[in-house]
Write a protein that holds these residues in place. Structure first.
Motif, PDB file in Angstrom:
ATOM      1  N   UNK A 424       0.854  -1.188   0.000  1.00 21.53           N
ATOM      2  CA  UNK A 424       0.000   0.000   0.000  1.00 21.53           C
ATOM      3  C   UNK A 424       0.889   1.236   0.000  1.00 21.53           C
ATOM      4  N   UNK A 425       0.519   2.240  -0.798  1.00 25.55           N
ATOM      5  CA  UNK A 425       1.390   3.393  -1.040  1.00 25.55           C
ATOM      6  C   UNK A 425       0.748   4.681  -0.530  1.00 25.55           C
ATOM      7  N   UNK A 426       1.600   5.543   0.040  1.00 32.70           N
ATOM      8  CA  UNK A 426       1.139   6.771   0.686  1.00 32.70           C
ATOM      9  C   UNK A 426       1.986   7.955   0.223  1.00 32.70           C
ATOM     10  N   UNK A 427       1.308   9.094   0.118  1.00 39.08           N
ATOM     11  CA  UNK A 427       1.978  10.380  -0.055  1.00 39.08           C
ATOM     12  C   UNK A 427       1.646  11.199   1.181  1.00 39.08           C
ATOM     13  N   UNK A 428       2.597  11.275   2.116  1.00 38.11           N
ATOM     14  CA  UNK A 428       2.338  11.839   3.442  1.00 38.11           C
ATOM     15  C   UNK A 428       1.202  11.051   4.104  1.00 38.11           C
ATOM     16  N   UNK A 429       0.093  11.711   4.488  1.00 32.76           N
ATOM     17  CA  UNK A 429      -1.024  11.020   5.149  1.00 32.76           C
ATOM     18  C   UNK A 429      -2.065  10.508   4.161  1.00 32.76           C
ATOM     19  N   UNK A 430      -1.847  10.709   2.885  1.00 30.93           N
ATOM     20  CA  UNK A 430      -2.823  10.336   1.864  1.00 30.93           C
ATOM     21  C   UNK A 430      -2.521   8.943   1.325  1.00 30.93           C
ATOM     22  N   UNK A 431      -3.504   8.044   1.387  1.00 28.08           N
ATOM     23  CA  UNK A 431      -3.355   6.707   0.815  1.00 28.08           C
ATOM     24  C   UNK A 431      -3.690   6.777  -0.668  1.00 28.08           C
ATOM     25  N   UNK A 432      -2.728   6.432  -1.515  1.00 22.89           N
ATOM     26  CA  UNK A 432      -2.908   6.525  -2.965  1.00 22.89           C
ATOM     27  C   UNK A 432      -3.604   5.297  -3.533  1.00 22.89           C
ATOM     28  N   UNK A 433      -3.395   4.141  -2.907  1.00 21.40           N
ATOM     29  CA  UNK A 433      -3.939   2.878  -3.409  1.00 21.40           C
ATOM     30  C   UNK A 433      -2.962   1.756  -3.125  1.00 21.40           C
ATOM     31  N   UNK A 434      -3.113   0.655  -3.848  1.00 15.63           N
ATOM     32  CA  UNK A 434      -2.295  -0.523  -3.532  1.00 15.63           C
ATOM     33  C   UNK A 434      -2.197  -1.459  -4.717  1.00 15.63           C
ATOM     34  N   UNK A 435      -1.401  -2.494  -4.543  1.00 14.97           N
ATOM     35  CA  UNK A 435      -1.264  -3.556  -5.527  1.00 14.97           C
ATOM     36  C   UNK A 435      -0.834  -4.824  -4.823  1.00 14.97           C
ATOM     37  N   UNK A 436      -0.795  -5.922  -5.562  1.00 19.26           N
ATOM     38  CA  UNK A 436      -0.438  -7.223  -4.993  1.00 19.26           C
ATOM     39  C   UNK A 436       1.019  -7.539  -5.306  1.00 19.26           C
ATOM     40  N   UNK A 437       1.762  -7.936  -4.281  1.00 14.15           N
ATOM     41  CA  UNK A 437       3.175  -8.262  -4.447  1.00 14.15           C
ATOM     42  C   UNK A 437       3.296  -9.498  -5.338  1.00 14.15           C
ATOM     43  N   UNK A 438       4.061  -9.367  -6.430  1.00 15.41           N
ATOM     44  CA  UNK A 438       4.252 -10.470  -7.362  1.00 15.41           C
ATOM     45  C   UNK A 438       5.422 -11.352  -6.947  1.00 15.41           C
ATOM     46  N   UNK A 439       6.524 -10.732  -6.604  1.00  9.49           N
ATOM     47  CA  UNK A 439       7.717 -11.483  -6.212  1.00  9.49           C
ATOM     48  C   UNK A 439       8.763 -10.514  -5.709  1.00  9.49           C
ATOM     49  N   UNK A 440       9.840 -11.063  -5.214  1.00  2.50           N
ATOM     50  CA  UNK A 440      11.037 -10.303  -4.876  1.00  2.50           C
ATOM     51  C   UNK A 440      12.118 -10.786  -5.819  1.00  2.50           C
ATOM     52  N   UNK A 441      12.683  -9.887  -6.601  1.00  7.63           N
ATOM     53  CA  UNK A 441      13.500 -10.379  -7.707  1.00  7.63           C
ATOM     54  C   UNK A 441      14.848  -9.680  -7.846  1.00  7.63           C
ATOM     55  N   UNK A 442      15.260  -8.914  -6.833  1.00  9.18           N
ATOM     56  CA  UNK A 442      16.576  -8.289  -6.968  1.00  9.18           C
ATOM     57  C   UNK A 442      17.672  -9.311  -6.668  1.00  9.18           C
ATOM     58  N   UNK A 443      18.919  -8.932  -6.866  1.00 10.62           N
ATOM     59  CA  UNK A 443      20.044  -9.847  -6.695  1.00 10.62           C
ATOM     60  C   UNK A 443      20.257 -10.229  -5.235  1.00 10.62           C
ATOM     61  N   UNK A 444      19.559  -9.537  -4.331  1.00  4.62           N
ATOM     62  CA  UNK A 444      19.748  -9.813  -2.915  1.00  4.62           C
ATOM     63  C   UNK A 444      18.642 -10.685  -2.356  1.00  4.62           C
ATOM     64  N   UNK A 445      17.853 -11.332  -3.233  1.00  5.14           N
ATOM     65  CA  UNK A 445      16.862 -12.295  -2.752  1.00  5.14           C
ATOM     66  C   UNK A 445      17.579 -13.451  -2.067  1.00  5.14           C
ATOM     67  N   UNK A 446      16.872 -14.161  -1.209  1.00  2.00           N
ATOM     68  CA  UNK A 446      17.525 -15.195  -0.426  1.00  2.00           C
ATOM     69  C   UNK A 446      18.000 -16.321  -1.341  1.00  2.00           C
ATOM     70  N   UNK A 447      19.285 -16.650  -1.312  1.00  2.00           N
ATOM     71  CA  UNK A 447      19.828 -17.676  -2.207  1.00  2.00           C
ATOM     72  C   UNK A 447      19.570 -19.087  -1.687  1.00  2.00           C
ATOM     73  N   UNK A 448      19.246 -19.994  -2.576  1.00  2.00           N
ATOM     74  CA  UNK A 448      19.124 -21.416  -2.267  1.00  2.00           C
ATOM     75  C   UNK A 448      20.221 -22.139  -3.052  1.00  2.00           C
TER      76      UNK A 448
END
Length: 487
Positions: A424-448
Motif C-alpha cells: 500500500x502506497x502513501x503520499x504523506x497522510x494520503x493513501x494513494x492505493x495498492x497492488x499485490x506483491x508479485x515477487x522479490x526479484x533483486x540480486x539480494x533475494x535469499x539464495x538457495x
C-alpha cells in the motif's frame, strides 16, 4: 433469547434466507457503477437537533471534533451502519446518531457462521449479535441481519484457497472489504436510498464539496496511527470509497473506549477481536487442512541442502514464518518454497545482511485517483498491516504477463515480502492505493544452493534417509564453562 430480525427492506429479503453453498467460482472484483455524488439525501427530513450520546433521557455531551468524521455538517443523511457487536462499530453508530443522521444498523453473517457445528459446540456469532442488538435497542436504531455466506465463499474464501494452493499468501481482510462489506452489501442496498455506508474502521475519508462533485474522494490515515486500517481499505474502487463514512477516523482508540463508557454502551468492556475476519475461533491451520488437505514434503536447509525434517504441505507456510517448524537448533525461518515439488527451504540466517530484500514488483494496481503516483516518485509504503512505513521509490513498467506493474525500491531491507500480500502506497497522510506483491526479484533475494535445488527435484526422496540433527552450538555449555559458573 436472541431476537433474529426479519428485514423490513424488500430488497434484502432474499439475503435473509439460507441457501446451500454454491460451487466455488473464479473470484471477481466488485466494481460498482459510477454513481452521482450526493451530499444530502433527497428523501431526508429537515435537520433535527442531534440526540444525546447516551440513551433516551441520558444527557452526555459529544464534543464537536468527535463527530467531524461522521459528516455532522451534512446531517441529516440516511446511513447504513455495519455493526459487529464490538466496541468500535458501536461507538461509530452512536456518533453518527449523535450527529443527527438517520441510521439503520446491519449485521453481516458470512463464512462459517451457519456451519459452526463443524468446529464449535456453541454458536460463534450468537454473542456478537446479542451485543449488536443490545446497542441498537439502547439507541433505538433498527437492526437488519443479512446473510452473505454464498457471496463470501464465491468471492473471498475460494480465492484464498486457490492462492494458498499456488504458494502465495493472500490477505482475506482486504478482499472482505472490497468484495463483501463494501461490495456485495453495497450493491444489495444500492436502491434503498442510503447516502452512505459506515463502519468502525480506523480511517478517514475526505469527500468532495457539493460545488466540486467531480473531484475524487480521498482516503487518509486515521488519527490513531497504530490502529489505522487504511491498509485493509486500499484496494477499494473510487465508486466504493465515495459512498463510505468512517466516524472513528478522527479519534484515537483510547478515546473510543472512553466514549463507550461515557455512552453507557452494553459492550463497553468487550475485548477487541483478533485474527482473520472469517475464522473466528477456528485456527488457521485447521481451516487450511479442511479445505486443502495435507501432503507430506521435506524441509531443506537453503544454504547446505541438508534434509532437516518433514512438513504437512507447503501451503501451511509463508515466507518469513518462524513458528510451527518444529526443528531443533533454531530459530529457523521459511525463506523459499518449491511449489511444484512440495519442498520448504529454511535458514537460520534469515536476517543476515547479505540476504535482505529491498526490491519487488507489484501488480493488480488500484489507485483512488486515476493517475496514480508519478514515475520515479518517492513515497511511503506498507507491505503488511502495521504502524511501520518504508520510504520507497516506484518505477512504472508494463509487462505482457502482468500488464502495468510497479517496481518498488525500498530505502531499507525487509525480509517479510510474500507474494500475494498487498503493498500500500502513501503520499504523506494520503493513501494513494495498492497492488499485490508479485515477487522479490533483486540480486539480494535469499539464495538457495544448487544442492538444495537438486534434492528438491528428486522424485524418490526416501533415499535421503533420516533427517540431519542440527544442534545449536550457542546453547552447549562446555565443561570449563560449568567450572567457571560453579566457582
Amino acid at each position: 433469547m436472541l431476537r433474529v430480525v426479519v428485514s423490513t427492506l424488500p430488497a434484502l429479503r432474499p439475503l435473509l434466507r439460507r441457501r446451500p453453498l454454491l460451487n466455488p467460482k473464479p473470484p471477481t472484483r466488485s466494481r460498482l457503477p459510477q454513481r452521482t455524488f450526493r451530499a444530502l439525501s433527497s428523501s431526508a427530513p429537515p435537520a433535527t437537533p442531534a440526540p444525546s450520546a447516551a440513551g433516551v433521557g441520558e444527557a452526555v455531551e459529544v464534543e464537536e471534533h468527535l463527530t467531524r468524521c461522521a459528516a455532522a455538517g451534512r446531517a441529516p443523511l440516511r446511513v447504513a451502519v455495519l455493526v459487529s457487536g464490538g466496541v468500535d462499530s458501536s461507538v461509530a453508530l452512536r456518533l453518527l446518531h449523535a450527529a443527527g443522521h438517520r441510521c439503520t444498523a446491519f449485521y453481516l453473517k458470512i463464512w462459517f457462521q451457519e456451519d459452526f457445528r463443524n468446529f464449535w459446540s456453541e454458536c460463534p456469532w450468537d454473542e456478537d449479535l446479542k451485543y449488536a442488538q443490545a446497542v441498537c435497542d439502547k439507541i433505538d436504531v433498527p437492526l437488519e441481519v443479512v446473510h452473505l455466506s454464498d457471496e463470501y465463499w464465491n468471492h473471498v474464501v475460494s480465492h484464498i484457497i486457490n492462492e494458498y494452493r499456488c504458494g502465495r499468501t493472500p490477505n482475506p481482510d482486504v478482499l472482505c472489504n472490497t468484495r463483501i462489506k463494501f461490495g456485495a452489501f453495497l450493491e444489495a442496498i444500492e436502491n434503498l436510498g442510503f447516502d452512505y455506508i459506515a463502519s468502525g474502521h480506523y480511517a478517514h475519508v475526505v469527500h468532495p464539496s457539493v460545488e466540486n462533485t467531480d473531484a475524487p474522494s480521498l482516503l487518509q490515515l486515521s488519527k490513531d496511527k497504530i490502529k489505522d486500517q487504511t491498509y485493509f481499505l486500499s484496494h477499494l474502487s473510487q465508486s466504493q470509497l465515495r459512498r463510505l463514512l468512517f466516524p472513528l477516523g478522527c479519534i484515537k482508540k483510547d478515546e473510543v473506549r472512553r466514549l463507550a463508557a461515557q455512552m453507557g454502551l452494553p459492550n463497553q468492556g468487550r475485548k477487541d477481536s483478533q485474527g482473520i475476519c472469517f475464522l473466528g475461533k477456528v485456527k488457521f491451520s485447521e481451516f487450511v487442512e479442511r479445505h486443502i488437505g495435507e501432503m507430506e514434503g521435506i524441509i531443506l536447509e537453503a544454504e547446505s541442502g541438508d534434509y532437516l525434517g518433514n512438513h504437512r504441505g507447503f501451503w501451511f507456510y509463508t515466507i518469513g514464518q518462524r513458528q510451527g517448524l518444529r526443528l531443533a537448533g533454531g530459530p529457523w525461518y521459511v525463506v523459499e518454497k518449491d511449489v511444484q515439488n512440495n519442498v520448504v527451504f529454511v535458514s537460520r540466517n534469515y536476517y543476515s545482511l547479505d540476504k535482505r530484500r529491498c526490491t519487488f514488483r507489484v501488480g493488480s494496481l488500484n489507485w483512488f485517483d486515476d493517475s496514480g503516483p508519478g514515475n520515479s516518485e518517492r513515497l511511503k509504503c506498507k507491505v503488511r498491516h502495521s504502524p511501520e512505513f518504508h520510504d520507497c521509490t516506484v518505477t512504472k513498467e508494463h509487462t505482457e504477463e502482468n500488464g502495468d506493474v510497479l517496481v518498488v525500491h525500498l530505502s531499507e531491507d525487509d525480509q517479510g515480502l510474500a507474494a500475494g500480500q498487498f503493498a500500500v502506497f502513501y503520499r504523506e497522510d494520503l493513501c494513494l492505493g495498492s497492488g499485490i506483491i508479485l515477487d522479490s526479484w533483486d540480486e539480494m533475494s535469499f539464495p538457495v544452493c544448487s544442492r538444495a535445488l537438486e534434492i528438491a527435484r528428486l522424485e524418490d526422496k526416501s533415499s535421503l534417509g533420516k533427517p540431519v540433527r542440527i544442534i545449536n552450538l550457542e546453547h552447549i555449555v562446555k565443561p570449563e564453562q560449568e567450572a567457571i559458573k560453579a566457582a
